[in-house]
Design a protein around this motif. Structure first.
Motif, PDB file in Angstrom:
ATOM      1  N   GLY A 114      -6.662  -2.450   3.097  1.00 42.36           N
ATOM      2  CA  GLY A 114      -6.385  -3.664   2.347  1.00 42.36           C
ATOM      3  C   GLY A 114      -6.436  -4.888   3.236  1.00 42.36           C
ATOM      4  N   SER A 115      -6.731  -6.023   2.624  1.00 40.04           N
ATOM      5  CA  SER A 115      -6.721  -7.254   3.385  1.00 40.04           C
ATOM      6  C   SER A 115      -5.288  -7.612   3.717  1.00 40.04           C
ATOM      7  CB  SER A 115      -7.311  -8.387   2.566  1.00 40.04           C
ATOM      8  OG  SER A 115      -8.684  -8.233   2.488  1.00 40.04           O
ATOM      9  N   THR A 116      -5.104  -8.194   4.872  1.00 42.26           N
ATOM     10  CA  THR A 116      -3.793  -8.710   5.192  1.00 42.26           C
ATOM     11  C   THR A 116      -3.926 -10.197   5.436  1.00 42.26           C
ATOM     12  OG1 THR A 116      -4.162  -8.199   7.507  1.00 42.26           O
ATOM     13  CG2 THR A 116      -2.971  -6.582   6.204  1.00 42.26           C
ATOM     14  N   GLY A 117      -2.920 -10.898   5.067  1.00 41.91           N
ATOM     15  CA  GLY A 117      -2.948 -12.337   5.271  1.00 41.91           C
ATOM     16  C   GLY A 117      -2.566 -12.660   6.700  1.00 41.91           C
TER      17      GLY A 117
ATOM     18  N   THR C  39      -2.599 -11.045  -0.274  1.00 42.14           N
ATOM     19  CA  THR C  39      -2.349  -9.865   0.544  1.00 42.14           C
ATOM     20  C   THR C  39      -1.092 -10.037   1.384  1.00 42.14           C
ATOM     21  OG1 THR C  39      -3.566 -10.764   2.391  1.00 42.14           O
ATOM     22  CG2 THR C  39      -4.793  -9.488   0.794  1.00 42.14           C
ATOM     23  N   VAL C  40      -0.614  -8.917   1.892  1.00 40.34           N
ATOM     24  CA  VAL C  40       0.497  -8.971   2.844  1.00 40.34           C
ATOM     25  C   VAL C  40      -0.082  -8.943   4.247  1.00 40.34           C
ATOM     26  CG1 VAL C  40       2.065  -7.811   1.277  1.00 40.34           C
ATOM     27  CG2 VAL C  40       0.714  -6.461   2.883  1.00 40.34           C
ATOM     28  N   GLY C 199      -4.105   2.036   1.083  1.00 41.04           N
ATOM     29  CA  GLY C 199      -5.174   1.059   0.968  1.00 41.04           C
ATOM     30  C   GLY C 199      -4.618  -0.266   0.517  1.00 41.04           C
ATOM     31  N   ASP C 200      -5.129  -0.767  -0.593  1.00 39.23           N
ATOM     32  CA  ASP C 200      -4.679  -2.055  -1.102  1.00 39.23           C
ATOM     33  C   ASP C 200      -3.454  -1.911  -2.011  1.00 39.23           C
ATOM     34  OD1 ASP C 200      -6.348  -3.693   0.260  1.00 39.23           O
ATOM     35  OD2 ASP C 200      -7.916  -3.694  -1.266  1.00 39.23           O
TER      36      ASP C 200
END
Lengths: 352, 603, 514, 298
Positions: A114-117, C39-40, C199-200
């Motif tokens: 996942g993308s992370t900020g 997103t985190v 994942g996400d």
């Protein structure tokens, strides 16, 4: 019918048994040369992209740490990532990694993909906890493969009948029809036709899903857009080469030699037409396909390599962009190599 | 009509459907062919003979169409039958061989398998294996060397002559009753063409096939045909038995055709008037080798020895000829002489100065003195420049003239070569081949060169145009005392214009002789073979049956040791395989030949 | 991602006729899937970031001392959370009495030590999120359940924590002692505990020992779905139950949809145009005043439609101190021309080319009103050129660089914080010590900002803000607030009992899924 | 067919015969007419059409095209989300796209053909170096290059043209090189060398006029391709910046309103597609005629 000792046969008696090997020497030389050339190309492409990213774009650390990060934290993280070293040193490090099969870790995406900020904590950036680029690519690649395969399949489904029909009827209405279709298709910008298809088939009619990927049906509309983009080139190439081959002396002479028109078409015209078609794939279609995939995946939020790349560039996720450009270059080099090899298998006059 | 005729054509007319008002392409053509006979059809290009030949195999492509006539094959009018019936005859009962052997088959499929495919198609009882054996056998019969290897070769690996042999096999494997041979010797070298003719004659005996032999060369037609049809503008102007027609032509056009066949031995040899014994051009042991990739060896290279140790002098004011067949190295020689390439060894001396020692500036100045005129009238002048500009270009490059003086000089040279001054602002598009070559000549002459090399300059022109230009050259040679070097494959032409002639074979000069000696005595078997193969109407001093060669020149990559000609030479002796012979003077005028057999021992 | 998220149209997934399409959607009434727009980060330490989406995620896990509902009706309302009582002891001291028997997810009980560790750690200026803290603070443990915040050593009134304490998550002292653990596994006292990341997707499980009772929903799945359209489609086909950050058009379409409930609530965010005040021409106050007089905010609001609400103030209506400032700039072309002439640029003549930088795809309608504002400024003679950038590039241009300058002359940005505390907006933006974006350096303004910060009572501070600070900002306009953002959300009508906070977090502790 | 055709060459040049053949197609006349009309419209339209493209009128937002209910004169294509006239915006977009594409194509043509002819004529290491550069260039996807360069810096017409040229010159270089290789062996080049022409003169005066026309012809079709690229860039947000209208930005902003105001996306795209189709049709017919004439037809 008389028979006699053919003159000069003795010269070739020795060579005779080895004759079949002629192709082998050619093939070995061909692949050795092309793989070496290809390696150089891939090396240069990766360097150009590597340098371009560092020269043109802004500082990825700002994205990694977020806009409000202190400059001390930014410098610390940049040092940690090696982004402050001279470009050749950074590149050397990168190549050393790639050679060992390590494409590095994403700047932005977490280990789960996942993308992370932006995290402004310089200690918070632990590259080992970021997703390995290789894994990200492997996750996205199957989707792109489905889309590319589907697009090419649909394009051939459109182009082969139209092109062959036009080629067989050069100068008559099927030929004109092919001209109209290809002129129209090549004039439809993929961004526009993509949106219009979504509007018509997904939003209005509700026949097909459009955004993202949850199943094969999600690949249909984007694949149609890809097919519309590349089929005109195929239609033209097919119709021209088919009609050229029908006009070639060997075709008419084949008929005169007592072979049927159908046989000549199947065995010879199609065979000969395959060469320019394959070359077109290597030279143009793959490039168009690649460009089309980026745009189409973007429009349809299709989770393939294209979307991964576009997002990565926008997010300054250098490791992903670098790896994908290497991947694209490798794909182009390999495809061109095989296209040329198979072309020269079909037509032995061709030497590459 | 007699029922025993294989073919009878009567009143055949073909027109262009798009041009209904124009004269028909074929008009009321009638003739017949008896079994085992050879009917020669002769005429210039545009006479309709190829259209006729194709009509005989139902190959009349739109917009042409048959407007009237009958075409009886073994008593059946094929034009009244459904097209399928006619087409079913093709390749079985009626075979066809065309003029362009190299493009007759699919270039991407081995020759053997294409012929096998045809064989099993027309003879379904044959198995593939049998067909293959049969084809290889037949390859051997038509003297294709290494037949079983060649079976797997691709069309581009065949020379024109070999391919034509393969196609003859293809045409004859089904034992057809009728063979249409459409200009089949046209693109071939004289010796190869003569071989093909000989082969065809032999096969015809074996196969009992009637042949319709279409050709533009009267000499060739006479050589093979029992009966000749003379065609002009789509009509048969005269026909009859070969010997009768030659002896007693009725039609003016026939007479003209006969007249145009060049006399070689009957003509007076040419003599330049002012020959200075001092050589203006000396070629000293010049060699040139090209490197090619070797397909058999990984990263291997092959050396193509294009020119091998050529030496000769050209005297100021003389007309010197270099003759030889394709692949003998004459075009490489012309590139070396014009300094477009430099030799690997040896040197070319101009007035005693070596070209390779010249600076680029000297070389540029030298270019004014030495000019080359090329073969192809369509490609050797740029299509996008006006004729005036083309001719003025050399003057501009060398900064010789400006303004009016330039145009005066351009006009003068145009007048000299016989170009209408009105053309000066025209593009070359509308010009005929002859006029185009005049433009090329003018472009060379405007520099007032001392040496002119003519590399097959006249070979693309028809007989009439050739004669006119030869006269022009003779004139220029006389007026300007230019030294001319003619590089050509045309024996008749060098006979007419050259003082001395060098004969090249596989990159070497094998004979160097004055005009008279060469044509009457010829000290080298290869020269004699060439002379024996020329299609002429007159009596030849060298008999084809004695001198005509088998096979084709070896690959310049694998030149045989010793005398390079020995593998084809009917008179080779042991010594020939040992070492390469040098030019030896064989008669008092200084003519020399490179042959161990010796002038005296040749038959 | 203009294109990717821009398809505002709502389509209905045709699942019936196509068997190979995943019909999805668990009908499990105990699992709620939340489609999040952001997103985190890779660290679960709340002091390591200022990232809004992660603050939303942390909302499930952590509690704060107090709780501010941040309603426009009463922005200053404070409710108890982990603290049950609070009072101001003196100018530099606040006292909080903690709720007893509150358990962390790891089973330990919440005590004063945890609060002390959290505040002292979080206010350390080296922590990236220390910007949320008014400054360093010393915490005195009075007893196991009582703490005192003391700011005396750092020279500012403790009252600055009055509202901020409703925003700062309380961590466990054990975790703070072990930073690796802090980063890798969040441990709070909230209604849900962190389970795992796939994942996400992040999985949260209901916390059995939550002090206010175990939530009805067993599992919350936090799914990162960057594309607005995908979020909406997923909501429609039942794959998601709750989603945020809708485009106005999507909101309108979904409002009429059966099976869907929409929610529209004012956020703590205002949208600003910042002028770069430390370089020409906007170093001239008159030019700034002229520019804001050229902008017709009504039209902007019309474009933004559901996603915006009119407000004439530099802070949001849910912030303490909000007021419709009487001298707030209004659209007045005549005045604009007067000001321009007074500044020496009659009809805009002589002005350098002005670059207006905005982002695309992050906030609703920025490109549209960017074009509109550009046209309005051009109409008054400002030679404005619009540059629209994708968010990453825009963010890079946003803040002043090391040379003190920021690129361009006008830049569009939103500012959101999770507390009614106005200084979280005012100080970083308009005090010359920070002036992160506009670079204003105005002693008068600095003094005014310091004065309200130093106020010793809530009432005094309110008065200073409303009568001095905010009107002064409206006059000096280092930036103009165009409007207040409205958050647009939608959820399945199976969901009930959800509470939304104006800065993003969602309270699901009392929510049910039927 | 084996008779030499060349003798029969009539006075007309290839290009004249090509045009004559092409002109016989009725669709050629039609397509050319449409294309020229659109160009003229793009040139003068913004002047004569009363509505201003840049001016917005929030009160006239989302007007449908004139053929639909609610449409208002003079907004033929309707209006967009800011109340601007879509037809006028499309025309300006067309004009800008055309100008940008033409300039880009000219640049890539000159650069590519120049280097290609040079490489083909000189051969050797120069050829190798130039061709390897094209290999590298062609292995970098245009979109990656474009977003990297344009997305990271500020896109201007200059930088957009630069990206297009950098991405596309290798195609021209390769074609020009391969033609130059063949052309170099032709007799008229040999003739030019024999009369003493230097390398530069041969390349410029003797090779270029032979090599360039067929490539120029491809270049005309490439204008259409560049216009599509320009639209794609605009769509992704890396094209010419708003409020200057471009097809890409109009289409992309319209996607938000697709359900209710589909025309914002659809109408400009139709104009673009019609323009490009007519251009491609003209090109296609010319290409056919060229093949036809080169095959000896007339």
């Amino acid at each position: 019918m008389r028979s006699g000792a053919p003159q000069g046969a003795s010269e070739h008696l020795l060579l005779g048994p080895f004759y079949r090997l002629i192709g082998m020497a050619f093939a070995i030389e061909f692949f050795v040369r092309r793989i070496l050339q290809g390696a150089v190309i891939v090396f240069l492409v990766s360097f150009v992209i590597f340098a371009l990213l560092r020269v043109v774009s802004g500082d990825p650390v700002r994205i990694i740490l977020g806009p409000m990060a202190s400059s001390a934290a930014i410098e610390e993280t940049a040092e940690q990532l090696g982004l402050r070293d001279p470009i050749p040193i950074q590149y050397g490090r990168f190549v050393a990694g790639v050679v060992q099969g390590d494409f590095g870790h994403s700047f932005i995406r977490g280990v789960q993909g996942g993308s992370t900020g932006g995290s402004q904590d310089s200690e918070g950036l632990d590259t080992d906890n970021r997703a390995p680029v290789f894994d990200l690519i492997m996750t996205a690649l199957p989707y792109t493969a489905i889309l590319a395969g589907g697009g090419v399949f649909l394009a051939l489904l459109i182009a082969l009948p139209i092109g062959i029909f036009a080629g067989r009827n050069s100068g008559r209405w099927p030929d004109r029809f092919a001209l109209y279709v290809s002129s129209l298709f090549i004039s439809l910008p993929n961004i526009w036709i993509g949106v219009v298809l979504i509007f018509l088939f997904s939003t209005k009619a509700g026949w097909l899903p459009a955004i993202g990927y949850e199943g094969l049906a999600y690949a249909i509309l984007p694949a149609i857009v890809i097919a519309i983009e590349i089929s005109p080139v195929l239609i033209r190439a097919i119709s021209v080469s088919v009609s050229d081959n029908l006009r070639a002396p060997y075709f008419a002479l084949g008929l005169v030699r007592g072979l049927s028109s159908n046989y000549m078409f199947r065995a010879h015209v199609l065979r000969n037409s395959a060469v320019p078609l394959m070359n077109l794939f290597g030279a143009q279609v793959i490039g168009m396909l690649l460009g089309g995939l980026f745009v189409v995946e973007y429009i349809f939020s299709y989770p393939g390599i294209g979307l991964l790349t576009i997002n990565a560039i926008f997010q300054r996720d250098f490791p992903i962009v670098q790896a994908i450009s290497i991947l694209a270059a490798v794909a182009l080099v390999l495809i061109n190599m095989f296209v040329d090899f198979f072309s020269s298998l079909i037509d032995r006059r061709l030497k590459f | 009509m007699t029922t025993r005729d294989v073919l009878q054509v009567s009143g055949l007319s073909i027109r262009n459907a798009n041009l209904p008002k124009a004269a028909p392409v074929l008009q009321d053509v009638s003739f017949s062919a008896a079994p085992k006979s050879v009917v020669g059809i002769i005429g210039e290009s545009g006479a309709g003979k190829t259209v006729l030949a194709k009509a005989l195999v139902n190959w009349v492509a739109s917009p042409l169409e048959i407007s009237s006539g009958q075409l009886f094959f073994e008593g059946v009018d094929l034009l009244k039958q459904p097209a399928e019936r006619f087409n079913a005859m093709r390749g079985r009962e009626i075979s066809y061989i065309g003029a362009d052997p190299t493009s007759a088959l699919d270039p991407t499929v081995p020759v053997g398998s294409q012929i096998v495919k045809k064989l099993v198609t027309v003879k379904p009882t044959l198995s593939k294996r049998e067909a293959k054996e049969f084809v290889i056998e037949t390859f051997q019969a038509v003297r294709i060397p290494s037949a079983s290897k060649r079976f797997n070769d691709y069309p581009f690996q065949f020379s024109g002559g070999m391919m034509q042999r393969a196609l003859i096999v293809d045409a004859l494997v089904t034992n057809p009753k009728l063979l249409i041979a459409d200009n089949i010797t046209q693109p071939l070298d004289v010796t190869v063409a003569a071989q093909i003719l000989r082969l065809l004659r032999q096969l015809q005996q074996d196969f009992e096939t009637a042949i319709v032999f279409v050709t533009a060369s009267l000499g060739t037609a006479v050589d093979i045909a029992d009966k000749v049809l003379v065609m002009k503008e789509g009509r048969v102007v005269e026909s009859g038995g070969t010997s009768g027609l030659l002896a007693n032509p009725q039609d003016d056009y026939t007479k003209q055709l006969i007249h145009q066949v060049p006399d070689i031995w009957g003509a007076e040899p040419f003599h330049s008037e002012q020959i200075d014994e001092h050589p203006i051009l000396s070629i000293r042991d010049v060699s040139k080798t090209y490197q090619l990739a070797d397909p058999d060896v990984v990263f291997g290279k092959q050396a193509v020895q294009a020119v091998r140790g050529v030496s000769f002098d050209v005297r100021r004011g003389e007309n010197f000829g270099v003759i030889g067949e394709s692949g003998c190295g004459k075009s490489t020689l012309s590139r070396l002489l014009s300094a477009l390439e430099s030799p690997d060894t040896g040197e070319v001396l101009f007035n005693g100065t070596s070209l390779s020692s010249m600076s680029s500036k000297q070389l540029l100045n030298w270019r004014q003195k030495m000019q080359l005129i090329l073969q192809d009238p369509y490609n050797s002048i740029p299509s996008y420049m006006t004729i005036g500009d083309i001719i003025a270009e050399p003057l501009r490059i060398h900064n010789l003239e400006k303004g009016n003086a330039l145009w005066t000089r351009v006009k003068a040279v145009m007048t000299e070569v016989g170009l209408n001054l009105d053309l000066i602002h025209d593009l070359p598009a509308g010009l005929s081949a002859g006029q185009r070559q005049r433009v090329s000549i003018a472009r060379a002459l405007v520099l007032e060169p001392e040496v002119l090399i003519l590399d097959e300059t006249l070979s693309a022109l028809d007989q009439v145009e050739q004669s006119k230009l030869l006269a022009l050259f003779a004139d220029i040679n006389r007026r300007r005392s230019i030294t001319c070097i003619y590089i050509s494959h045309d024996l008749a032409m060098v006979r007419r214009i050259c003082d001395r002639i060098g004969v090249m074979y596989l990159g070497k000069v094998v004979e160097l002789a004055d005009n008279e000696s060469l044509f009457s005595k010829a000290g080298h078997p290869y020269t004699r073979a060439l002379l024996s193969a020329v299609p002429v109407l007159e009596e030849k001093p060298f008999e084809e049956s004695v001198y005509l060669l088998d096979g084709e020149p070896p690959d310049p990559i694998n030149i045989p040791a010793g005398c390079s000609f020995r593998t084809r030479c009917p008179f080779a002796i042991d010594q020939c395989a040992q070492e390469e012979p040098n030019l030896e003077v064989y008669e008092e005028k200084g003519s020399a030949a490179a042959c161990y057999v010796g002038y005296a021992k040749l038959p | 991602m203009a294109g990717a998220s821009a398809l505002g149209a709502v389509s209905f997934l045709p699942t019936a006729g196509l068997p190979f399409i995943k019909t999805a959607a668990s009908q499990d009434v105990k699992t709620l899937v939340f489609a999040a727009a952001g997103t985190v980060t890779s660290s679960w330490d709340p002091t390591s970031h200022t990232v809004a989406p992660q603050i939303t995620a942390e909302g499930f896990i952590f509690n704060r001392l107090t709780n501010c509902p941040m309603t426009p009706e009463d922005p200053s309302e404070i409710l108890p959370d982990l603290a049950v009582e609070w009072r101001s002891v003196d100018e530099f001291t606040l006292e909080y009495k903690l709720r007893q028997g509150v358990k962390f997810h790891d089973g330990n009980e919440l005590t004063a030590e945890d609060v002390k560790a959290t505040y002292e750690y979080g206010s350390d200026p080296s922590r990236p999120a220390s910007a949320w803290y008014p400054g360093r603070v010393d915490v005195e443990v009075v007893d196991r359940y009582t703490v005192r915040l003391n700011t005396e050593a750092y020279g500012y009134p403790a009252l600055n924590f009055w509202y901020v304490s409703s925003f700062l998550p309380i961590l466990s002292a054990r975790d703070i002692a072990n930073p690796d653990r802090l980063r890798s596994r969040p441990n709070g006292t909230g209604p849900f505990r962190y389970s795992e990341t796939q994942g996400d997707r992040i999985i949260f499980e209901a916390f059995d020992e939550y002090y206010d009772g175990k939530p009805n929903i067993e599992t919350v799945v936090w799914a990162y779905v960057p594309d607005a359209n995908t979020r909406v489609l997923g909501l429609l086909n039942g794959e998601y139950h709750l989603t945020e950050r809708l485009e106005p058009e999507q909101y309108v379409s979904l409002t009429g949809e059966s099976g869907i409930t929409t929610d529209r609530s004012l956020s703590s965010e205002n949208k600003y145009l910042h002028f770069r005040c430390n370089k020409p021409p906007f170093d001239n106050e008159l030019v700034r005043q002229a520019a804001v007089a050229a902008i017709d905010r009504d039209q902007v609001l019309q474009l933004v439609a559901e996603a915006g609400q009119a407000s004439d103030c530099h802070i949001s209506p849910v912030k303490f101190g909000y007021i419709d400032v009487p001298n707030y700039p209004t659209f007045d072309p005549a005045r604009c021309q007067e000001l321009l002439a007074a500044a020496g640029y009659p009809n805009g003549q002589g002005l350098p080319e002005i670059e207006f930088i905005t982002s695309v795809g992050f906030y609703p309608k920025t490109r549209e009103y960017g074009e509109l504002v550009t046209a309005m400024l051009q109409a008054q003679g400002f030679p404005v050129k619009l540059t629209t950038l994708e968010p990453a590039a825009w963010e890079e241009q946003l803040y002043r660089g090391s040379d003190g300058q920021g690129p361009g002359h006008i830049i569009d940005v939103g500012w959101i914080t999770g507390s009614p505390e106005p200084d979280l907006v005012l100080r970083p933006n308009y005090h010359s010590d920070f002036a992160l974006i506009n670079g204003i350096d105005d002693a008068e303004l600095d003094a005014a900002l310091d004065r309200q910060r130093g106020a010793v009572s809530i009432d005094e501070r309110l008065k200073l803000l409303q009568e001095e600070t905010l009107p002064m900002l409206a006059d000096k306009v280092p930036a103009i607030s165009l409007f207040s953002s409205v958050f647009l959300r939608a959820m399945s009508d199976r969901v009930s009992g959800v509470k939304f906070y104006p800065n993003g977090p969602i309270d699901l502790s009392k929510a049910t899924l039927s | 067919m084996t008779d030499t055709v060349s003798n029969a060459t009539t006075g007309m040049r290839t290009s004249q015969r090509m045009l004559a053949h092409a002109w016989a197609f009725k669709e050629m006349k039609f397509a050319l007419g449409v294309f020229l009309f659109l160009i003229v419209l793009a040139a003068v339209g913004p002047v004569i059409i009363p509505a201003s493209a840049i001016d917005m009128n929030v009160g006239l937002r989302f007007l449908p095209p004139i053929f639909f209910e609610g449409g208002q004169w003079p907004h033929i294509f309707g209006t967009d989300q800011l109340g601007r006239d879509l037809f006028l915006r499309s025309l300006i977009g067309l004009r800008n796209a055309l100008m940008l594409s033409v300039v880009a194509v000219i640049c890539m043509f000159v650069l590519g053909c120049g280097l290609g002819i040079y490489a083909g004529y000189k051969g050797g290491w120069i050829d190798t170096v130039i061709m390897r550069i094209t290999d590298v260039q062609m292995s970098i996807p245009v979109i990656i290059l474009a977003i990297t360069v344009l997305g990271m810096s500020r896109p201007t017409p200059f930088s957009i043209i630069m990206v297009l040229v950098i991405a596309s010159w290798p195609v021209y270089a390769r074609v020009a090189r391969s033609v130059a290789l063949a052309e170099k062996e032709k007799e008229h080049i040999r003739a030019a060398r024999i009369i003493g022409a230097g390398d530069l003169r041969i390349m410029l005066r003797h090779m270029a006029p032979q090599i360039l026309p067929p490539i120029a012809f491809v270049a005309v079709l490439d204008i259409a391709r560049m216009m599509i690229f320009e639209a794609i860039f605009g769509f992704i947000g890396i094209g010419i910046q708003p409020p200057t209208p471009t097809f890409g930005t109009i289409i992309s902003s319209g996607t938000q309103y697709l359900l209710n105001s589909w025309w914002i996306t659809v109408a400009p795209g139709v104009l673009l597609a019609v323009t490009l189709t007519s251009l491609n049709l003209v090109g296609g017919v010319l290409e056919r005629s060229r093949n036809h004439v080169l095959q000896g037809g007339r």
